[in-house]
Design an enzyme around this catalytic site. Structure first.
Site, PDB file in Angstrom:
ATOM      1  N   MET A 120      -9.908   6.976   8.607  1.00 31.00           N
ATOM      2  CA  MET A 120     -10.269   7.674   7.368  1.00 31.00           C
ATOM      3  C   MET A 120     -11.299   8.769   7.659  1.00 31.00           C
ATOM      4  O   MET A 120     -12.258   8.936   6.922  1.00 31.00           O
ATOM      5  CB  MET A 120     -10.808   6.680   6.324  1.00 31.00           C
ATOM      6  CG  MET A 120      -9.753   5.667   5.915  1.00 31.00           C
ATOM      7  SD  MET A 120     -10.381   4.348   4.871  1.00 31.00           S
ATOM      8  CE  MET A 120     -11.088   3.247   6.088  1.00 31.00           C
ATOM      9  N   ASP A 127       0.825  -1.202   0.000  1.00 27.69           N
ATOM     10  CA  ASP A 127       0.000   0.000   0.000  1.00 27.69           C
ATOM     11  C   ASP A 127       0.861   1.254   0.000  1.00 27.69           C
ATOM     12  O   ASP A 127       2.019   1.219   0.406  1.00 27.69           O
ATOM     13  CB  ASP A 127      -0.835   0.053   1.290  1.00 27.69           C
ATOM     14  CG  ASP A 127      -1.885  -1.023   1.312  1.00 27.69           C
ATOM     15  OD1 ASP A 127      -2.105  -1.639   0.268  1.00 27.69           O
ATOM     16  OD2 ASP A 127      -2.472  -1.239   2.387  1.00 27.69           O
ATOM     17  N   LYS A 132      -3.421   3.345  -2.525  1.00 29.24           N
ATOM     18  CA  LYS A 132      -4.849   3.545  -2.344  1.00 29.24           C
ATOM     19  C   LYS A 132      -5.013   4.671  -1.369  1.00 29.24           C
ATOM     20  O   LYS A 132      -4.983   4.481  -0.174  1.00 29.24           O
ATOM     21  CB  LYS A 132      -5.460   2.269  -1.756  1.00 29.24           C
ATOM     22  CG  LYS A 132      -6.403   1.657  -2.724  1.00 29.24           C
ATOM     23  CD  LYS A 132      -7.348   0.762  -2.084  1.00 29.24           C
ATOM     24  CE  LYS A 132      -7.970  -0.037  -3.199  1.00 29.24           C
ATOM     25  NZ  LYS A 132      -8.643  -1.177  -2.747  1.00 29.24           N
TER      26      LYS A 132
END
Ligand code: SAH
Length: 459
Positions: free
Chosen positions: A383, A248, A270
């Protein structure tokens, strides 16, 4: 890096040294390990240097070095222990186009000699750019202890067999063979002499040629929140063996550097809002590499099982008949509470803690807001940067106390970590003011502990 480490071929080349005392002796002991022709200029050489000259290990000229003496040499050492004399001889050498080193004078030297661990042909060079010679010596002592004295002999024996080992396919099969030799069969056979060690190579090759081809395999590895020291030992071992590392964007370079040098790194970034690799492409990459019998590490930030779309990747592998294992990692929430100096759960305050995300496939993610709005509740919001106003609105609507403490931890566990303590009422403004660039986890119900005693060690 001011000094670039290289290994210079000095066989049949000349190395000139001016000086005849202790400093000269120390350098000569090293230089005599090489296949270079050593030339020493000294008016009053130490008796040891005279002995070496008599043994034809070097040539000795018993006068001061003058113009024309260095010409064409690969390297020059000014080692007279007299600054003015070293400056004089170094000027001659430089004018004659040779790289110079002045002993104990980093500023005027063009190269420096590293601390060396010698298991020829395996040579380890340690340098600190002159910043910490004590550290270099400590590392050297450590390696001297760890690398068996027989390593050099074993390497020479192995070297002659490299061609034969090519019967094994490139990649893990060949690597397994050599690992078996250097750490297993080789040292054992060498105890019975070099012939036995040589013979063991043939036996070992037959064994490996007959071994079943290895099945491809994917290891999901949790890379933790970013500090390389928070990797598990299993994660390090997996990185050490990997043929391919599919990682990632959140995994920092320092951790990727721990992967085996020959490993192929496949970034599948991502970011919540930037460019990202479609999940199908990530699945395809894992399957493609594993199907070739390679050892694939799927490296995910934090814990692979926390907001990492692990199930989708497992389903893809299962569908393709590829085996997998999971190595857990430290999730961002764990690192964040550590930075806040807080406990994630506390008797009498919260007997549960939630990991929630403010986003899902449909946009903002709905939660059990009523439960989360109760006093003492603790939740780690992943997030959550852009969704903070939404989260705040929902919680207040369900009766949360506007004074509820909130801790925002950006880049938890990394060198650039930032901790912001705020309240639910002030959360969106605090986020705006902070202007975060890195990943951040928002700890609802926990701000930084007041006392400074929890400060993280940075040493
Ligand atoms: N599997 C990861 C989470 C991936 S989702 C884990 O277990 O930690 C990505 C989110 O994780 C980011 O948006 C951020 O909220 C959080 N995150 C990951 N690394 C972080 C870090 N070092 N500091 C703070 N938050 C982090």
């Amino acid at each position: 890096m001011k000094h670039f480490p290289i290994f210079l071929n000095v066989a049949t080349k000349r190395i000139v040294l001016a000086g005849g005392g202790e400093a000269a002796l120390a350098k000569l002991r090293l230089l005599l390990k090489t296949e270079a022709q050593i030339e020493v200029f000294a008016e009053a050489p130490d008796p040891q240097i005279v002995t070496w000259a008599l043994e034809n290990r070097l040539t000795l000229t018993t006068r001061a070095l003058t113009t024309g003496d260095v010409n064409g040499a690969a390297l020059f050492y000014a080692a007279s222990e007299n600054d003015a004399e070293d400056a004089r001889t170094a000027a001659i050498a430089r004018a004659e186009g040779t790289l110079v080193n002045l002993v104990d004078n980093l500023a005027d030297s063009q190269f420096i000699t590293p601390a060396i661990v010698d298991r020829d042909p395996v040579t380890v060079a340690i340098g600190t750019e002159g910043a910490a010679p004590v550290l270099a010596r400590a590392i050297k002592a450590d390696l001297e202890e760890r690398l068996p004295v027989s390593l050099g002999r074993l390497t020479r024996i192995g070297q002659a067999f490299r061609k034969a080992s090519m019967k094994l396919p490139f990649g893990s099969a060949r690597r397994d063979f050599w690992a078996d030799f250097y750490f297993n069969a080789g040292p054992r056979a060498l105890a019975d002499g070099e012939d036995a060690a040589r013979a063991s190579l043939n036996t070992l090759l037959t064994k490996h040629l007959n071994a079943e081809t290895r099945e491809g395999h994917v290891i999901f590895v949790g890379a933790g929140p970013g500090d390389p020291e928070l990797l598990t030992l299993k994660a390090r071992a997996a990185l050490d063996r990997a043929d391919v590392v599919i990682h990632d964007g959140l995994v920092p370079g320092e951790i990727l550097e721990l992967a085996r040098r020959e490993a192929t790194l496949v970034p599948v970034g991502k970011t919540g809002f930037g460019k990202s690799t479609p999940q199908d492409d990530i699945n395809a990459a894992m399957i493609y590499h594993a199907a070739q019998g390679l050892e694939v590490v799927r490296l995910k930030s934090g814990d692979p099982a926390v907001f990492g779309r692990l199930d989708e990747e497992i389903d893809a592998l299962t569908g393709a008949g590829i085996a997998f294992t999971i190595i857990p990692g430290l999730t961002a929430a764990s690192a964040a509470v550590a930075s806040l100096g807080q406990s994630l759960t506390q008797r009498g305050r919260n007997s549960s803690a939630r990991l929630i995300t403010a986003h899902d496939t449909k946009g903002y993610a709905e939660q059990d807001w009523r439960a989360l709005a109760r006093p003492g509740e603790v939740a780690a919001i992943y997030m959550g940067k852009r969704a903070a106003r939404f989260v705040q609105g929902r919680l207040l609507m369900h009766g949360a106390d506007p004074a509820t403490p909130v801790g925002i931890v950006e880049n938890a566990s990394r060198a650039d970590e930032r901790v912001i303590s705020t309240t639910l009422a002030a959360l969106p403004d605090a986020l705006n003011a902070a202007n975060l660039n890195g990943p951040a986890v928002i700890m609802l119900g926990l701000a930084q502990r007041a006392r400074a005693v929890e400060k993280r060690e940075t040493a």
